[in-house]
Scaffold this active site. Structure first.
Site, short mmCIF file in Angstrom:
data_model
loop_
_atom_site.label_atom_id
_atom_site.label_comp_id
_atom_site.label_asym_id
_atom_site.label_seq_id
_atom_site.Cartn_x
_atom_site.Cartn_y
_atom_site.Cartn_z
N LYS A 98 27.76 21.51 -43.46
CA LYS A 98 26.93 22.65 -43.85
C LYS A 98 26.88 22.88 -45.37
CE LYS A 98 27.39 24.68 -39.32
NZ LYS A 98 26.23 24.89 -38.49
N TYR A 151 33.51 25.25 -31.08
CA TYR A 151 32.49 24.20 -31.04
C TYR A 151 32.77 23.20 -32.15
CZ TYR A 151 27.87 21.98 -31.18
OH TYR A 151 26.83 21.08 -31.17
N ASP A 168 38.65 22.19 -38.29
CA ASP A 168 37.20 22.01 -38.33
C ASP A 168 36.62 23.12 -39.20
OD1 ASP A 168 34.51 21.90 -38.03
OD2 ASP A 168 34.52 21.72 -35.84
C1 LIG Z 1 32.63 24.37 -36.49
C2 LIG Z 1 31.57 23.34 -36.27
N1 LIG Z 1 31.93 22.05 -36.15
C3 LIG Z 1 31.02 21.07 -35.97
C4 LIG Z 1 29.68 21.38 -35.90
C5 LIG Z 1 28.68 20.27 -35.71
O1 LIG Z 1 27.93 20.13 -36.87
P1 LIG Z 1 26.48 19.44 -36.81
O2 LIG Z 1 25.58 20.41 -36.11
O3 LIG Z 1 26.14 19.23 -38.25
O4 LIG Z 1 26.63 18.17 -36.06
C6 LIG Z 1 29.26 22.70 -36.02
C7 LIG Z 1 27.84 23.05 -35.94
O5 LIG Z 1 27.43 24.17 -35.96
C8 LIG Z 1 30.22 23.72 -36.22
O6 LIG Z 1 29.88 24.99 -36.33
#
Ligand SMILES: Cc1ncc(COP(=O)(O)O)c(C=O)c1O
Length: 435
Positions: A274, A152, A246
């Protein structure tokens, strides 16, 4: 614990009232889908406040929190140093739409640990990955992105193709309606940890980037096979494809230098989020200067944000990272997680239970109904009814786990030995009596 001590999770009157009110004004009463507890047969948690490793709901029930705002809270709730930093900063004004010194302070602090020269702050992980992809497309002049199934990367259109996290709980086979077919065709999906399909896919000449959660954490925690990330780096380098890590979950969570340092790999771009906001909306995209200078206003790749580098959020992030810089912080966090999980791991093996436990640093997932998990196909073999029972069992006993089999759980610096031991005993009780 007797039955009368259990939290009556189906009868939380204040929570239910709040939820009904929210449902009248918001789809499903929530501002992010996984909060709705869809498929769990329970109304969602409505929280009043957090203290250390606990959340207290509006009915006054206390829960030891292993979701930690989806991993953002490395130090638990309302850590005094973060509260102080935020309160001091907010009295000077909230936001200006021009630069404040704390942005460069947090950026320098983060860059010390990353194989990157520069970063740009944004306000969400979604913005970070979206920016990284646009940058990769701008740098290479190519359009295709390769991602891994069940990973994700936020909710930008290009990533909502066989995505993980809340998308896995949707009934539809597509990750989202509303993503133009022509755009989705530019996103290629490969099973995680599958070398053969990866090598075959990377033969294409039109690939701008491969994006990966170096430790998958949005289909439950699934670590990379030994050598997988190294191979990915080697192949992308040889082919002029940008590699995007990511690290929105893993950054400053599994190691100060995230998965880059943990696995000793230098990607071209790193997305953070985060933890770096200390519980506030902060995210970033980081990379070497030669790539980052493509961003506007230096370069042709546009990116912007009214609240980017928000000073109060920056102050929170800085306080959080400084706390994590204290010696042995990460080792202590991993030791705590080991303390919680080792007996559970042993129990599963000894009893040969249909379950498996994955852990990387302070990240973990207990998969129920499946023994070996390497990718999304394996995760799909888990037993959703068993997870539903587990989640309720834990909640009734005052323990809040991430509310889906497809999510990671997090141990924070605030978790006490007493609470970890109680959690361990409760999980063992569940495994012993219900599986
Ligand atoms: C690995 C990863 N990338 C991107 C995101 C997207 O982050 P946001 O919810 O702050 O938009 C998340 C969200 O949980 C994530 O776990």
């Amino acid at each position: 614990m007797t039955t009368s001590d259990l939290i009556q999770v189906e009868e939380r009157p204040q929570s239910q009232r709040c939820y009904q009110r929210a449902c009248a004004v918001t789809p499903a009463g929530v501002h992010s889908p996984v909060r709705a507890f869809k498929g769990l047969g329970l109304s969602p948690l409505i929280v009043d406040r957090g203290e250390g490793d606990e959340m207290i709901d509006v009915d006054g029930h206390r829960y030891i929190d292993y979701c930690c705002s989806w991993g953002a809270l490395l130090h638990g709730h309302a850590h005094p140093a973060i509260v102080q930093a935020v309160t001091q900063r907010v009295t000077k004004g909230c936001s200006f739409g021009v630069s404040t010194p704390v942005e460069a302070e947090l950026a320098s602090c983060l860059l010390k640990y990353l194989p990157a020269d520069q970063l740009r702050f944004v306000s969400s992980g979604t913005e970070a990955t979206m920016t990284a992809l646009r940058l990769a497309r701008g740098v290479t002049g190519k359009d295709v992105v390769v991602k891994f199934t069940g990973h994700y990367h936020g909710h930008a259109d290009s990533f909502l193709v066989q995505a993980g996290s809340g998308c896995l709980s949707l009934d539809s086979s597509a990750s989202s309606a509303g993503v133009p077919h022509e755009l989705a065709k530019l996103t290629l999906c490969v099973p995680f940890n599958n070398v053969e399909v990866l090598l075959q896919t990377l033969q294409r000449q039109d690939i701008a980037a491969v994006i990966v959660e170096p430790v998958a954490a949005n289909m439950g925690v699934v670590p990379p096979h030994e050598g997988f990330l190294e191979l990915l780096r080697k192949e992308t380098l040889e082919k002029g494809i940008l590699l995007i890590f990511d690290e929105v979950i893993t950054g400053f969570r599994i190691h100060p230098g995230g998965a880059c340092q943990y696995y000793g790999i230098e990607p071209d771009l790193i997305c953070l989020g985060k933890v770096i906001g200390g519980g506030f909306p902060v995210a970033a995209v980081a990379g070497r200067e030669k790539v980052m200078r493509y961003l506007a206003p230096l370069g042709p790749v546009y990116q912007a944000g009214t609240l980017s580098g928000h000073p109060v959020a920056m102050a929170a992030g800085l306080a959080a990272i400084r706390l994590a810089e204290e010696s042995s912080f990460y080792q202590d966090l991993e030791d705590k997680t080991n303390f919680l999980l080792e007996p559970i791991y042993d129990f599963i093996i000894k009893k040969d239970l249909p379950a498996c436990l994955h852990q990387v640093g302070s990240l973990f997932t207990l998969f129920l109904g499946q023994r070996d998990i390497d990718n999304l196909e394996d995760v799909k073999g888990c037993n959703p009814e068993m997870f539903k029972e587990y989640f309720k069992f834990m909640l009734e006993r005052g323990i809040y786990c991430s509310p889906s089999q497809h999510e990671a759980n997090f141990v924070s610096g605030a978790h006490t030995q007493e609470h970890l031991l109680y959690t361990q005993e409760t999980i063992l009780e569940f495994l012993d009596s219900r599986i």
